[in-house]
Design a protein around this motif. Sequence first.
Motif, PDB file in Angstrom:
ATOM      1  N   GLY A 107      -1.082  -3.896 -49.523  1.00  0.00           N
ATOM      2  CA  GLY A 107      -1.628  -3.869 -48.164  1.00  0.00           C
ATOM      3  C   GLY A 107      -1.962  -5.273 -47.702  1.00  0.00           C
ATOM      4  O   GLY A 107      -1.669  -6.251 -48.382  1.00  0.00           O
ATOM      5  N   PHE A 108      -2.563  -5.348 -46.532  1.00  0.00           N
ATOM      6  CA  PHE A 108      -2.902  -6.667 -45.975  1.00  0.00           C
ATOM      7  C   PHE A 108      -4.112  -6.516 -45.071  1.00  0.00           C
ATOM      8  O   PHE A 108      -4.507  -5.406 -44.701  1.00  0.00           O
ATOM      9  CB  PHE A 108      -1.719  -7.213 -45.175  1.00  0.00           C
ATOM     10  N   ARG A 109      -4.702  -7.631 -44.717  1.00  0.00           N
ATOM     11  CA  ARG A 109      -5.687  -7.646 -43.639  1.00  0.00           C
ATOM     12  C   ARG A 109      -5.623  -8.997 -42.927  1.00  0.00           C
ATOM     13  O   ARG A 109      -5.166  -9.998 -43.509  1.00  0.00           O
ATOM     14  CB  ARG A 109      -7.095  -7.338 -44.137  1.00  0.00           C
ATOM     15  N   LEU A 110      -6.041  -8.968 -41.678  1.00  0.00           N
ATOM     16  CA  LEU A 110      -6.056 -10.192 -40.873  1.00  0.00           C
ATOM     17  C   LEU A 110      -7.498 -10.583 -40.600  1.00  0.00           C
ATOM     18  O   LEU A 110      -8.338  -9.706 -40.408  1.00  0.00           O
ATOM     19  CB  LEU A 110      -5.373  -9.945 -39.529  1.00  0.00           C
ATOM     20  N   GLU A 111      -7.766 -11.873 -40.592  1.00  0.00           N
ATOM     21  CA  GLU A 111      -9.117 -12.326 -40.286  1.00  0.00           C
ATOM     22  C   GLU A 111      -9.037 -13.473 -39.303  1.00  0.00           C
ATOM     23  O   GLU A 111      -8.063 -14.228 -39.298  1.00  0.00           O
ATOM     24  CB  GLU A 111      -9.824 -12.814 -41.564  1.00  0.00           C
ATOM     25  N   LYS A 114     -10.734 -19.470 -40.687  1.00  0.00           N
ATOM     26  CA  LYS A 114     -10.273 -19.832 -42.033  1.00  0.00           C
ATOM     27  C   LYS A 114     -11.145 -19.125 -43.061  1.00  0.00           C
ATOM     28  O   LYS A 114     -12.350 -19.054 -42.902  1.00  0.00           O
ATOM     29  CB  LYS A 114     -10.372 -21.367 -42.163  1.00  0.00           C
ATOM     30  N   TYR A 115     -10.540 -18.629 -44.149  1.00  0.00           N
ATOM     31  CA  TYR A 115     -11.342 -18.072 -45.253  1.00  0.00           C
ATOM     32  C   TYR A 115     -12.174 -19.188 -45.869  1.00  0.00           C
ATOM     33  O   TYR A 115     -11.816 -20.371 -45.768  1.00  0.00           O
ATOM     34  CB  TYR A 115     -10.418 -17.450 -46.306  1.00  0.00           C
ATOM     35  N   ALA A 116     -13.277 -18.839 -46.502  1.00  0.00           N
ATOM     36  CA  ALA A 116     -14.091 -19.855 -47.202  1.00  0.00           C
ATOM     37  C   ALA A 116     -14.113 -19.515 -48.680  1.00  0.00           C
ATOM     38  O   ALA A 116     -14.008 -18.356 -49.062  1.00  0.00           O
ATOM     39  CB  ALA A 116     -15.503 -19.859 -46.645  1.00  0.00           C
ATOM     40  N   THR A 126     -13.541 -23.172 -37.121  1.00  0.00           N
ATOM     41  CA  THR A 126     -14.291 -22.158 -36.388  1.00  0.00           C
ATOM     42  C   THR A 126     -13.415 -20.901 -36.348  1.00  0.00           C
ATOM     43  O   THR A 126     -12.244 -20.932 -36.777  1.00  0.00           O
ATOM     44  CB  THR A 126     -14.557 -22.605 -34.942  1.00  0.00           C
ATOM     45  N   LYS A 127     -13.945 -19.858 -35.766  1.00  0.00           N
ATOM     46  CA  LYS A 127     -13.179 -18.602 -35.681  1.00  0.00           C
ATOM     47  C   LYS A 127     -11.893 -18.760 -34.867  1.00  0.00           C
ATOM     48  O   LYS A 127     -10.916 -18.044 -35.079  1.00  0.00           O
ATOM     49  CB  LYS A 127     -14.043 -17.515 -35.024  1.00  0.00           C
ATOM     50  N   ASP A 128     -11.920 -19.707 -33.928  1.00  0.00           N
ATOM     51  CA  ASP A 128     -10.761 -19.829 -33.036  1.00  0.00           C
ATOM     52  C   ASP A 128      -9.731 -20.849 -33.494  1.00  0.00           C
ATOM     53  O   ASP A 128      -8.654 -20.945 -32.921  1.00  0.00           O
ATOM     54  CB  ASP A 128     -11.229 -20.242 -31.628  1.00  0.00           C
ATOM     55  N   GLU A 129     -10.062 -21.641 -34.491  1.00  0.00           N
ATOM     56  CA  GLU A 129      -9.157 -22.744 -34.840  1.00  0.00           C
ATOM     57  C   GLU A 129      -8.112 -22.389 -35.892  1.00  0.00           C
ATOM     58  O   GLU A 129      -7.207 -23.173 -36.157  1.00  0.00           O
ATOM     59  CB  GLU A 129      -9.978 -23.937 -35.340  1.00  0.00           C
ATOM     60  N   VAL A 152      -3.662 -20.304 -41.255  1.00  0.00           N
ATOM     61  CA  VAL A 152      -2.704 -21.063 -40.451  1.00  0.00           C
ATOM     62  C   VAL A 152      -3.459 -21.945 -39.468  1.00  0.00           C
ATOM     63  O   VAL A 152      -4.241 -21.445 -38.661  1.00  0.00           O
ATOM     64  CB  VAL A 152      -1.784 -20.089 -39.673  1.00  0.00           C
ATOM     65  N   PHE A 153      -3.246 -23.247 -39.585  1.00  0.00           N
ATOM     66  CA  PHE A 153      -3.772 -24.209 -38.605  1.00  0.00           C
ATOM     67  C   PHE A 153      -2.573 -24.646 -37.775  1.00  0.00           C
ATOM     68  O   PHE A 153      -1.848 -25.578 -38.141  1.00  0.00           O
ATOM     69  CB  PHE A 153      -4.400 -25.423 -39.301  1.00  0.00           C
ATOM     70  N   GLU A 154      -2.404 -23.936 -36.674  1.00  0.00           N
ATOM     71  CA  GLU A 154      -1.145 -24.026 -35.943  1.00  0.00           C
ATOM     72  C   GLU A 154      -0.806 -25.451 -35.493  1.00  0.00           C
ATOM     73  O   GLU A 154       0.304 -25.940 -35.710  1.00  0.00           O
ATOM     74  CB  GLU A 154      -1.258 -23.113 -34.720  1.00  0.00           C
TER      75      GLU A 154
END
Length: 730
Positions: A107-111, A114-116, A126-129, A152-154
Amino acid sequence: MIVLDQENKIFTLHTRNTTYQMKADQYNVLLHTYYGAKIDNCDLSVLLQCGERSFTPNPNEAGSNRNYSLDVAPQEYSTCGVGDFRLPAIELELANGSHTADMRYEGFRLEKGKYALEGLPGFYSTKDEAETLVIMLRDAAAQVVMELYYSVFEAYDLITRTVRIVNQGTEEIRLCRCASLCLDFPRSDMDLITFNAHHLMERCLDRGPLRPGIQSVGSVRGISSHQHNPFVILCGRDTDEDTGMCCGAMLLYSGNFEAAVECSQYENSRLVMGIHPFHFCWTLTSGQAFTAPEAAMVYSSNGFGQMSRQYHRAIRKHLLREPYDGRRKPVLINNWEATYFDFNADRLADIAREASALGIELFVMDDGWFGSRNNDDSGLGDWQVNLEKLPGGLEELVPRIKNMGMKFGIWMEPEMVNEDSHLYRAHPDWALHVPGRAPARGRGQLALDFSRKDVRDSIYEQMKVVLSSADIAYLKWDMNRSLTDVWSASLPSRRQGEVYHRYVLGVYDLLERLHRDYPHILIEGCCGGGGRFDGGMLYYTPQVWCSDDTDAIDRLCIQYGTSFCYPVCTMGAHVSAVPNEQNGRVTPLKTRGITAMSGAFGYEMDLGKCTAEEKKEIRRQVESYKTHYNLLHEGDYYRLSSPFQDRSFTAWEQVSPDQREALVSVVYGCINAAPLFGTLRIKGLNPDFQYQIDGAEPLYSGETLMKAGYPFPQIQGDYSAFQIYLRAVG
Ligand code: DGJ
């Protein structure tokens, strides 16, 4: 952007310029289908080829299908003992003694964000970066669950990865290998680039073609090491600074590591990078989890330059944590090469006074201020001021320096102890040693068992007394030996394979405490000592003393190699006296200034011995560094030549993000009597802008400077140097 095709179990990670894709196949094996230049959403598993091959086993559930084998499949995280004979990313020892791991997609999940990683360094956002994808795999027989994390840091083309393994069974298992990164390529016609050499000459670039079999670099010294850096590149045979594919892999870890590439029988290749398996064995009892250190990848289709600039931007913005946060860091003077252990308060004050008059802003008191530390062989571990050298203690010295308008910094080597110290006499068992074996010394010292919390707590108590006793703005964290005799009294024999890693976690723990308790202190790591110029240390120490070799010409090579991954603002670089202390070379002061300026800039010499002319030049350098600070530290970095390829000159350049400013630095090698009339092609400019050079006419168009170049000035004298400052007008 992370794109999911749930029906077909396809996971696509897009950055601005790249695409990374995985797919769980019909047997729920997670395959790596693509990493490269950006491709719009599609199922890239069409690229995978399979067919019957002898001596490549077929998984049981494949039945009579002989076309399917893990031994040729590009596994996203390679398993062991069940059909893939190439480099494993994981190696488990199960309770029944088998060394098998067979992980299948679950399975998978999206968050958001960035994970810590608790207790480990990593990029942050931050949540948006950033966005995070977690893919769950399970080995049903072993009752082990694995989570593969990807953030992913686009904007930076950066993908960070790590792996968490949980023992969901009832019996104890042992983790013998747990890589942070596994990356398969459908080709092996590539070069491997590594950064190597030794103390006093670190991170020299080596490039060579992949060969059949396994090639690797790594460290088993307990530190990431002077000898090999935990950053490698795989690239096309023709890739250069500006063209061709390359893929950087950086491990954010400061201990034993391995980066290995295997070219397989069918000319695919696999890169596996993580904690070195030497003496690594982590026991997981029921319910326990292990998290691997983070790895960070950048792919570039436009050569090494673009890859480096993406790493630099990402590291500056999302890895470094420093008290100055966008403000200019002070120019420093360090007393080490001026005095070594031979100083007192007046001598230090003299150096600081001279420095302050030249615009230098931070005085750093190096080794020798504590305990009985008058040479290499004593005092480490006793972090109390030596009142014979500094009679009034820091309480008197620090205000004295501050009254000169300077900040104060201090040196410590918290992980170490000399046998000739009060600490060692009280706690000889705190030093790493194997019972019954006298431990090897390095620089006359032993390493404390930093895997033990009680040892760390005691050292930290001493550090706090020092750091709280005066207004201290900077701490240099040194470390002057490799680890040997690695054994800890705190662990049973079957768990001794955890000590190396627990030691590194211990170092991180203490550094994190410093961050929490002294957020205003700038901490500098040390790769003169310690050899730890790595992404792990940079999370805690936003600059690292780049090398104990302060010779400007050797530094060209060291800083060049370092720049492939790490930004110049992280490279501690000082102007030192000539003849140089390490190699006796004499270089012009201007050259030393230009070289050190592309770094966390400072001086390390007795300024009292400088002539009036030299002081004038130092004042000018300090001013110039301050003026161009943003350009030097925040600008885009371009390597214009390689000191490993062209010994006649080394050139590099920083360009402002809006391309309106650039600073070009050139250092010559040995000069001959009739130097060539050459031009230097400058990079990263706007072709349509008109640039003024050093404020003078004529103007040059960006196009001219980039395509035709700028004429080399005719300068005389070995190792001379020049800088030109370009500003767009209009
Ligand atoms: C090694 C460091 O790299 C030097 O700069 C200096 O701090 C010495 N240690 C002091 O022992």
